[in-house]
Scaffold this active site. Sequence first.
Site, PDB file in Angstrom:
ATOM      1  N   CYS A  14     -42.822  -5.758  23.603  1.00 62.62           N
ATOM      2  CA  CYS A  14     -42.950  -7.057  22.949  1.00 62.62           C
ATOM      3  C   CYS A  14     -42.374  -8.179  23.806  1.00 62.62           C
ATOM      4  CB  CYS A  14     -42.267  -7.032  21.584  1.00 62.62           C
ATOM      5  SG  CYS A  14     -43.110  -8.069  20.361  1.00 62.62           S
ATOM      6  N   LYS A  25     -44.893 -10.778  25.032  1.00 59.64           N
ATOM      7  CA  LYS A  25     -45.480 -11.686  24.044  1.00 59.64           C
ATOM      8  C   LYS A  25     -45.384 -13.133  24.523  1.00 59.64           C
ATOM      9  CE  LYS A  25     -44.984 -12.631  19.065  1.00 59.64           C
ATOM     10  NZ  LYS A  25     -44.310 -12.163  17.836  1.00 59.64           N
ATOM     11  N   ASP A  39     -46.071 -15.350   7.738  1.00 60.21           N
ATOM     12  CA  ASP A  39     -45.923 -13.998   7.202  1.00 60.21           C
ATOM     13  C   ASP A  39     -46.182 -12.960   8.283  1.00 60.21           C
ATOM     14  OD1 ASP A  39     -45.124 -14.522   4.634  1.00 60.21           O
ATOM     15  OD2 ASP A  39     -47.146 -14.560   3.791  1.00 60.21           O
ATOM     16  N   ASP A  40     -45.581 -11.791   8.115  1.00 58.89           N
ATOM     17  CA  ASP A  40     -45.735 -10.726   9.106  1.00 58.89           C
ATOM     18  C   ASP A  40     -47.155 -10.186   9.146  1.00 58.89           C
ATOM     19  OD1 ASP A  40     -43.054 -10.450  10.196  1.00 58.89           O
ATOM     20  OD2 ASP A  40     -42.478  -9.829   8.185  1.00 58.89           O
ATOM     21  N   ASP A  59     -44.863  -4.406  10.663  1.00 58.28           N
ATOM     22  CA  ASP A  59     -45.303  -5.553   9.864  1.00 58.28           C
ATOM     23  C   ASP A  59     -45.700  -5.135   8.453  1.00 58.28           C
ATOM     24  OD1 ASP A  59     -44.923  -7.411  11.874  1.00 58.28           O
ATOM     25  OD2 ASP A  59     -46.941  -7.182  12.680  1.00 58.28           O
ATOM     26  N   GLY A  97     -61.620   2.623  16.563  1.00 55.10           N
ATOM     27  CA  GLY A  97     -60.994   1.727  17.515  1.00 55.10           C
ATOM     28  C   GLY A  97     -61.932   1.353  18.630  1.00 55.10           C
ATOM     29  N   HIS A  98     -61.347   0.869  19.707  1.00 54.33           N
ATOM     30  CA  HIS A  98     -62.127   0.426  20.861  1.00 54.33           C
ATOM     31  C   HIS A  98     -61.321   0.710  22.118  1.00 54.33           C
ATOM     32  CE1 HIS A  98     -65.036  -1.884  23.166  1.00 54.33           C
ATOM     33  NE2 HIS A  98     -64.039  -2.552  23.726  1.00 54.33           N
ATOM     34  N   SER A  99     -62.005   1.114  23.178  1.00 58.40           N
ATOM     35  CA  SER A  99     -61.341   1.391  24.449  1.00 58.40           C
ATOM     36  C   SER A  99     -62.059   0.673  25.567  1.00 58.40           C
ATOM     37  CB  SER A  99     -61.309   2.899  24.725  1.00 58.40           C
ATOM     38  OG  SER A  99     -62.634   3.415  24.799  1.00 58.40           O
ATOM     39  N   ASP A 144     -39.592  -7.907  10.021  1.00 59.04           N
ATOM     40  CA  ASP A 144     -39.153  -6.997  11.074  1.00 59.04           C
ATOM     41  C   ASP A 144     -38.742  -7.834  12.280  1.00 59.04           C
ATOM     42  OD1 ASP A 144     -41.810  -7.721  11.571  1.00 59.04           O
ATOM     43  OD2 ASP A 144     -42.265  -5.870  12.640  1.00 59.04           O
TER      44      ASP A 144
END
Length: 741
Positions: free
Chosen positions: A414, A417, A444-445, A484, A534-536, A624
């Site tokens: 993180c 970020k 909001d989370d 979250d 998902g995606h790769s 969090d």
Amino acid sequence: MDAGPDARLPLSLAQPDRETPMTPAFPQLRDLVLIGGGHTHALVLRMWAMNPLPGTRLTLINPDPVAPYTGMLPGLIAGHYRREELMIDLVRLARFAGARLILDRATGIDRENRLIHLAGRPPLPYDLAAIDIGITSDLPGLPHAIAAKPLGPYATAWEAFLACRPASPQIIILGAGLGGVELALASAHRLGPDARVTLIDRAADFLPTLTATARNTLRRHLGSANITLRLATEVTTISPTAVTLGSGETLPSDFTLTATGARPHPWLATTGLDNQNGFLRTDATLRTSDPLIFAAGDCSSLPDPRPKAGVFAVRAAPILAHNLRAALTGKPLKPFRPQSDYLKLISLGSQTALAEKWHLSATGPRLWRLKDRIDSRFMDRFATYPAMPAPKAPAEAADGLATHLTRRPLCGGCGAKLGAGVLSQALAALPAPSRPEVRSGPGDDAAVLTTPNGVQVLTTDHLRAFCHDPRLMARIAALHALGDVWAMGATPQVALAQVTLPPLGPALQTRVLAEIMEEAATTFRAAGADVVGGHSTEGAELTIGFTVTGTAARVIAKGGAKPGDALILTKPLGSGTILAAEMALARPPGLLMGEIWAACIDQMTRAQGSAAAILTPLAHAMTDVTGFGLAGHLLEMLDASDASAAIHLADIPLMPGALDLAQTGHGSSLQPANLAAVSWRMTVPQDPRTQLLTDPQTAGGLLAAVPWDQARAILADLMGAGHDAAIIGRITSGTPHLTVT
């Protein structure tokens, strides 16, 4: 006890001040796995770092983040060295070598499917492997004795014993070989004249491979140190406070050590590889009976066997390094030709030593100084590593580029970020939601959507990799994203994965993606959620993210904290600083970066689901603690609640080593932006601990405002569930502001 390392390998010159690259220059096609962090493998890793083989992913498996150098162990026991002086930091070494480090213990090898079985995670594929796991002096069925090998637990147990030793300690050492003699003399020196040390061996002959002169010298030193030598003596039982001999005599013991010689690790015999009494047979090239597996060090046996001495393990390193590269490139292997004899330097407790070679021996302080120089030179190879050059702006460049390049290197986790200031400006013009089911509050989370049965929360998070272990990164990224959902009091529901793989060959693409998805599925399933797709894609470096939904009858938002509420934090702070320091190959004085990093990883991989379950029924507000740090996320709560807060530095838990690293200048690349975003809204003392209030956390803890009169009971429940939680302050009335004392 031996002269040990060949000092011809080059020493490093400088401490790096830039992070090592996360992505190799060329796509990785094959897996080379080193099992064990012994002396040979440690040197192979260092050589690899200076000249990596393109197309190869290197992995080191070892149960501990540091590995002791055997030659300095008697000096540690005697008090001549500090613990960190004889530990090879495998985390730093693996980082320098660009290797994946797996902190686990090998338990077997499936040679047909080329899989290494591990104690704490699924089997690991390999294309080529080498084994250097040392030996053990552990005696089965004797739980009340400490084994001299492996050395790490012994060193730890010894330091614990010294901290609470009795006035007249009684020590018993089983095994009167060279190792046992050195440790007996070292123990007697450290404990002083009031100690009683007994050295026991079942053999009738004392050190028969040494000359008579050397044996007599050692007997004389044992007597001078008030050490009792008992030969031809059997031990039948060992209790926590005594040792019973075959004669029926019972000897009291406050600390019982086994140094009874070399025993192979039992799992080696189950591999199907040729072995001699459990030690892996190799040919002259250090290759076992399986051409895809090499072995070196004390766990192996050469065609012309040599004693289990570190000097042979160290001198095998250049040969093993060459032959592993040769096996991967189809080139001829080289034979290892160890010398027939070697200089034995035997510590005598005080700073004096006995030297023996070619049937000649001598004793004196100058020989201890020689041994100290040899040992220190070996450890210097793992102290400082060649620096990564800092990027420089070209002569012709846009204004500001040179200044921009002086910033801290980009972190992983993180810490990568975007800063709060950049985000707020970029998102300022984003229109408010128009759909009626969207109920999200400011900051909001997670997004909140109304449903017929309550609410659904929706969040997404992804992490830039900070280590070379995709499975570990998958677990941490999953827990980070789940944070979250838990922070809003919701139950995780489903997840979608977003994975960017670094350049890899097809076989490794399959392996890496399978590891990531398998670990993600395990982590989400444990939280009650399913991975549904998902995606790769392929990119410059490994990035793993998840979009997660959750359900709840009601959500706990950041707003709602009330004056008088207690603030509870469920994890210690410091992951951003620690991860940044590890990526920069930091070497904190008096500490071991590898142990700091391993403790940090342990915290990051702890799920917060049980903490959320304890907090949710009573929390007035919850969030969090992640990229913006404790101060940033707490101020978000205060803004949403229109309140202030007071927190106490002494009550805020910190990860081991985090403060030391911060005080020596280490920190996340995001921390300056975090500080700039909140410093004008805080009142803080002049205290180095305040730096960690803006440290970005990866997979951080929950921060909850709970009724003050119930805070102690909640804290007890959290600690009972295994969380390192603390009450760090309370909510106060007034304009949103954070006061730190």
